[in-house]
Design an enzyme around this catalytic site. Structure first.
Site, PDB file in Angstrom:
ATOM      1  N   ARG A 139     -40.105  -3.641   1.569  1.00 22.20           N
ATOM      2  CA  ARG A 139     -38.773  -3.686   0.951  1.00 22.20           C
ATOM      3  C   ARG A 139     -37.700  -3.190   1.911  1.00 22.20           C
ATOM      4  O   ARG A 139     -36.585  -3.716   1.946  1.00 22.20           O
ATOM      5  CB  ARG A 139     -38.774  -2.861  -0.340  1.00 22.20           C
ATOM      6  CG  ARG A 139     -39.567  -3.516  -1.476  1.00 22.20           C
ATOM      7  CD  ARG A 139     -39.796  -2.545  -2.616  1.00 22.20           C
ATOM      8  NE  ARG A 139     -40.418  -3.162  -3.789  1.00 22.20           N
ATOM      9  CZ  ARG A 139     -40.862  -2.478  -4.832  1.00 22.20           C
ATOM     10  NH1 ARG A 139     -40.796  -1.149  -4.851  1.00 22.20           N
ATOM     11  NH2 ARG A 139     -41.402  -3.112  -5.861  1.00 22.20           N
ATOM     12  N   HIS A 178     -44.515  -6.526  -5.988  1.00 22.14           N
ATOM     13  CA  HIS A 178     -44.966  -5.515  -6.953  1.00 22.14           C
ATOM     14  C   HIS A 178     -46.271  -4.908  -6.472  1.00 22.14           C
ATOM     15  O   HIS A 178     -47.127  -5.609  -5.935  1.00 22.14           O
ATOM     16  CB  HIS A 178     -45.207  -6.160  -8.332  1.00 22.14           C
ATOM     17  CG  HIS A 178     -45.966  -5.262  -9.265  1.00 22.14           C
ATOM     18  ND1 HIS A 178     -45.342  -4.321 -10.053  1.00 22.14           N
ATOM     19  CD2 HIS A 178     -47.298  -5.123  -9.488  1.00 22.14           C
ATOM     20  CE1 HIS A 178     -46.266  -3.646 -10.735  1.00 22.14           C
ATOM     21  NE2 HIS A 178     -47.462  -4.120 -10.411  1.00 22.14           N
ATOM     22  N   LYS A 181     -43.315 -11.507  -5.350  1.00 23.44           N
ATOM     23  CA  LYS A 181     -42.427 -12.033  -6.383  1.00 23.44           C
ATOM     24  C   LYS A 181     -41.769 -13.335  -5.899  1.00 23.44           C
ATOM     25  O   LYS A 181     -41.855 -13.690  -4.720  1.00 23.44           O
ATOM     26  CB  LYS A 181     -41.371 -10.961  -6.725  1.00 23.44           C
ATOM     27  CG  LYS A 181     -41.977  -9.666  -7.294  1.00 23.44           C
ATOM     28  CD  LYS A 181     -40.866  -8.668  -7.636  1.00 23.44           C
ATOM     29  CE  LYS A 181     -41.449  -7.336  -8.098  1.00 23.44           C
ATOM     30  NZ  LYS A 181     -40.369  -6.366  -8.460  1.00 23.44           N
ATOM     31  N   ARG A 217     -48.359   1.284  -2.161  1.00 20.96           N
ATOM     32  CA  ARG A 217     -47.017   1.687  -2.601  1.00 20.96           C
ATOM     33  C   ARG A 217     -46.184   2.154  -1.404  1.00 20.96           C
ATOM     34  O   ARG A 217     -44.989   1.897  -1.338  1.00 20.96           O
ATOM     35  CB  ARG A 217     -47.112   2.799  -3.653  1.00 20.96           C
ATOM     36  CG  ARG A 217     -47.738   2.378  -4.975  1.00 20.96           C
ATOM     37  CD  ARG A 217     -46.803   1.594  -5.856  1.00 20.96           C
ATOM     38  NE  ARG A 217     -45.645   2.374  -6.285  1.00 20.96           N
ATOM     39  CZ  ARG A 217     -44.781   1.943  -7.209  1.00 20.96           C
ATOM     40  NH1 ARG A 217     -44.935   0.761  -7.797  1.00 20.96           N
ATOM     41  NH2 ARG A 217     -43.743   2.685  -7.542  1.00 20.96           N
ATOM     42  N   THR A 240     -38.486   1.551  -4.758  1.00 19.72           N
ATOM     43  CA  THR A 240     -38.086   0.461  -5.658  1.00 19.72           C
ATOM     44  C   THR A 240     -36.784  -0.211  -5.229  1.00 19.72           C
ATOM     45  O   THR A 240     -36.689  -1.436  -5.221  1.00 19.72           O
ATOM     46  CB  THR A 240     -37.936   1.012  -7.099  1.00 19.72           C
ATOM     47  OG1 THR A 240     -39.198   1.591  -7.487  1.00 19.72           O
ATOM     48  CG2 THR A 240     -37.556  -0.084  -8.080  1.00 19.72           C
ATOM     49  N   GLU A 275     -53.707  -3.909 -14.634  1.00 13.63           N
ATOM     50  CA  GLU A 275     -53.046  -5.072 -14.049  1.00 13.63           C
ATOM     51  C   GLU A 275     -54.049  -6.037 -13.412  1.00 13.63           C
ATOM     52  O   GLU A 275     -53.901  -7.254 -13.544  1.00 13.63           O
ATOM     53  CB  GLU A 275     -51.976  -4.620 -13.046  1.00 13.63           C
ATOM     54  CG  GLU A 275     -50.812  -3.939 -13.755  1.00 13.63           C
ATOM     55  CD  GLU A 275     -49.801  -3.275 -12.834  1.00 13.63           C
ATOM     56  OE1 GLU A 275     -48.845  -2.692 -13.355  1.00 13.63           O
ATOM     57  OE2 GLU A 275     -49.968  -3.326 -11.599  1.00 13.63           O
ATOM     58  N   ASN A 289     -36.652  -7.243  -4.924  1.00 14.79           N
ATOM     59  CA  ASN A 289     -37.377  -6.323  -4.038  1.00 14.79           C
ATOM     60  C   ASN A 289     -38.753  -6.830  -3.621  1.00 14.79           C
ATOM     61  O   ASN A 289     -39.607  -6.070  -3.194  1.00 14.79           O
ATOM     62  CB  ASN A 289     -37.409  -4.904  -4.624  1.00 14.79           C
ATOM     63  CG  ASN A 289     -38.188  -4.824  -5.923  1.00 14.79           C
ATOM     64  OD1 ASN A 289     -38.790  -5.799  -6.365  1.00 14.79           O
ATOM     65  ND2 ASN A 289     -38.199  -3.646  -6.533  1.00 14.79           N
ATOM     66  N   TYR A 322     -44.744  -6.310 -17.537  1.00 15.16           N
ATOM     67  CA  TYR A 322     -43.633  -5.356 -17.479  1.00 15.16           C
ATOM     68  C   TYR A 322     -43.366  -4.674 -18.824  1.00 15.16           C
ATOM     69  O   TYR A 322     -42.279  -4.140 -19.040  1.00 15.16           O
ATOM     70  CB  TYR A 322     -42.371  -6.048 -16.957  1.00 15.16           C
ATOM     71  CG  TYR A 322     -42.367  -6.243 -15.461  1.00 15.16           C
ATOM     72  CD1 TYR A 322     -42.450  -5.139 -14.597  1.00 15.16           C
ATOM     73  CD2 TYR A 322     -42.273  -7.507 -14.888  1.00 15.16           C
ATOM     74  CE1 TYR A 322     -42.437  -5.297 -13.214  1.00 15.16           C
ATOM     75  CE2 TYR A 322     -42.266  -7.674 -13.500  1.00 15.16           C
ATOM     76  CZ  TYR A 322     -42.341  -6.564 -12.676  1.00 15.16           C
ATOM     77  OH  TYR A 322     -42.328  -6.718 -11.305  1.00 15.16           O
TER      78      TYR A 322
HETATM   79  P1  DAT Z   1     -41.568  -0.623  -8.879  1.00 17.62           P
HETATM   80  O1  DAT Z   1     -41.556  -2.127  -8.770  1.00 17.62           O
HETATM   81  O2  DAT Z   1     -41.186   0.026  -7.588  1.00 17.62           O
HETATM   82  O3  DAT Z   1     -42.842  -0.077  -9.466  1.00 17.62           O
HETATM   83  P2  DAT Z   1     -40.344  -0.038 -11.475  1.00 17.62           P
HETATM   84  O4  DAT Z   1     -41.707  -0.110 -12.053  1.00 17.62           O
HETATM   85  O5  DAT Z   1     -39.520   1.190 -11.755  1.00 17.62           O
HETATM   86  O6  DAT Z   1     -40.373  -0.218  -9.877  1.00 17.62           O
HETATM   87  O7  DAT Z   1     -39.492  -1.294 -11.958  1.00 17.62           O
HETATM   88  C1  DAT Z   1     -40.101  -2.577 -12.043  1.00 17.62           C
HETATM   89  C2  DAT Z   1     -39.148  -3.585 -11.484  1.00 17.62           C
HETATM   90  O8  DAT Z   1     -37.985  -3.657 -12.299  1.00 17.62           O
HETATM   91  C3  DAT Z   1     -38.608  -3.257 -10.074  1.00 17.62           C
HETATM   92  O9  DAT Z   1     -39.486  -3.677  -9.046  1.00 17.62           O
HETATM   93  C4  DAT Z   1     -37.332  -4.019 -10.064  1.00 17.62           C
HETATM   94  C5  DAT Z   1     -36.843  -3.908 -11.503  1.00 17.62           C
HETATM   95  N1  DAT Z   1     -35.919  -2.788 -11.649  1.00 17.62           N
HETATM   96  C6  DAT Z   1     -36.226  -1.471 -11.667  1.00 17.62           C
HETATM   97  N2  DAT Z   1     -35.139  -0.702 -11.816  1.00 17.62           N
HETATM   98  C7  DAT Z   1     -34.094  -1.567 -11.895  1.00 17.62           C
HETATM   99  C8  DAT Z   1     -32.691  -1.426 -12.044  1.00 17.62           C
HETATM  100  N3  DAT Z   1     -32.129  -0.221 -12.143  1.00 17.62           N
HETATM  101  N4  DAT Z   1     -31.947  -2.556 -12.067  1.00 17.62           N
HETATM  102  C9  DAT Z   1     -32.492  -3.779 -11.969  1.00 17.62           C
HETATM  103  N5  DAT Z   1     -33.819  -4.000 -11.831  1.00 17.62           N
HETATM  104  C10 DAT Z   1     -34.603  -2.897 -11.785  1.00 17.62           C
HETATM  105 MG    MG Z   2     -43.633  -0.205 -11.366  1.00 14.38          MG
END
Ligand code: DAT
Ligand code: MG
Length: 149
Positions: A102, A115, A9, A85, A91, A126, A112, A49
């Site tokens: 991370r 992705h 990112k 992962r 996350t 994806e 973080n 997303y």
């Molecule tokens: P991951 O990236 O671990 O698959 P995710 O798919 O649940 O996590 O969420 C996608 C992205 O969205 C994550 O990398 C960062 C952001 N995100 C997730 N939960 C969040 C939150 N509670 N507040 C702010 N950003 C968040």
């Molecule tokens: Mg995700």
């Protein structure tokens, strides 16, 4: 052979962690099959997303992803989707184990660093959302017999 989509990112690029991140997947034994450095369009970020469309952080997440360049990658190998992962970590970087990307380099869930696709179906979606077939290179590491029985 399994493939997954990874994206360093904007924060990972700005923190100059591109080499560090690639090194972790290389030394694990996975194979790079696609790589591009790019600015992401709003449309692509929203598609990527889309599953989080209704979440309160969706708007700021999309703004962040399009704010500066990213590194989009496809990696191949046995069990690469789940393994990536684990290498990436939880996350929220405050909950990510030390030793994960991370866990080692981040503190905020909105920064973080990277992705990674979360399952075989999303990995396939994806990879084809971010790369054309022509952009993916089928090749074999010369050390394959030393990585696989
Ligand atoms: P991951 O990236 O671990 O698959 P995710 O798919 O649940 O996590 O969420 C996608 C992205 O969205 C994550 O990398 C960062 C952001 N995100 C997730 N939960 C969040 C939150 N509670 N507040 C702010 N950003 C968040
Ligand atoms: Mg995700």
């Amino acid at each position: 052979m399994e493939r997954t989509f990874l994206m360093i990112k904007p924060d990972g690029v700005q923190r100059q962690l591109v080499g560090e991140v690639i090194k972790r997947f290389e030394t694990k034994g996975f194979t790079l099959v696609g790589l591009k450095f790019m600015k992401v369009s709003r449309e692509l970020a929203e598609q990527h997303y889309a599953v989080h469309k209704e979440r309160p952080f969706f708007g700021s997440l999309v703004e962040f992803i399009i704010s500066a360049p990213v590194v989009a990658m496809v990696w191949e190998g046995k069990g690469v989707i789940a393994s990536a992962r684990k290498i990436i970590g939880a996350t929220n970087p405050l909950n990510s184990e030390p030793g994960t990307i991370r866990g080692d380099f981040g503190v905020d869930v909105g920064r973080n660093l990277i992705h990674g696709s979360d399952a075989p179906e999303t990995a396939q979606q994806e990879v084809s959302l971010w790369f054309t077939e022509e952009e993916l290179v089928s090749w074999q590491l010369a050390v394959t017999p030393w990585l696989y029985e």
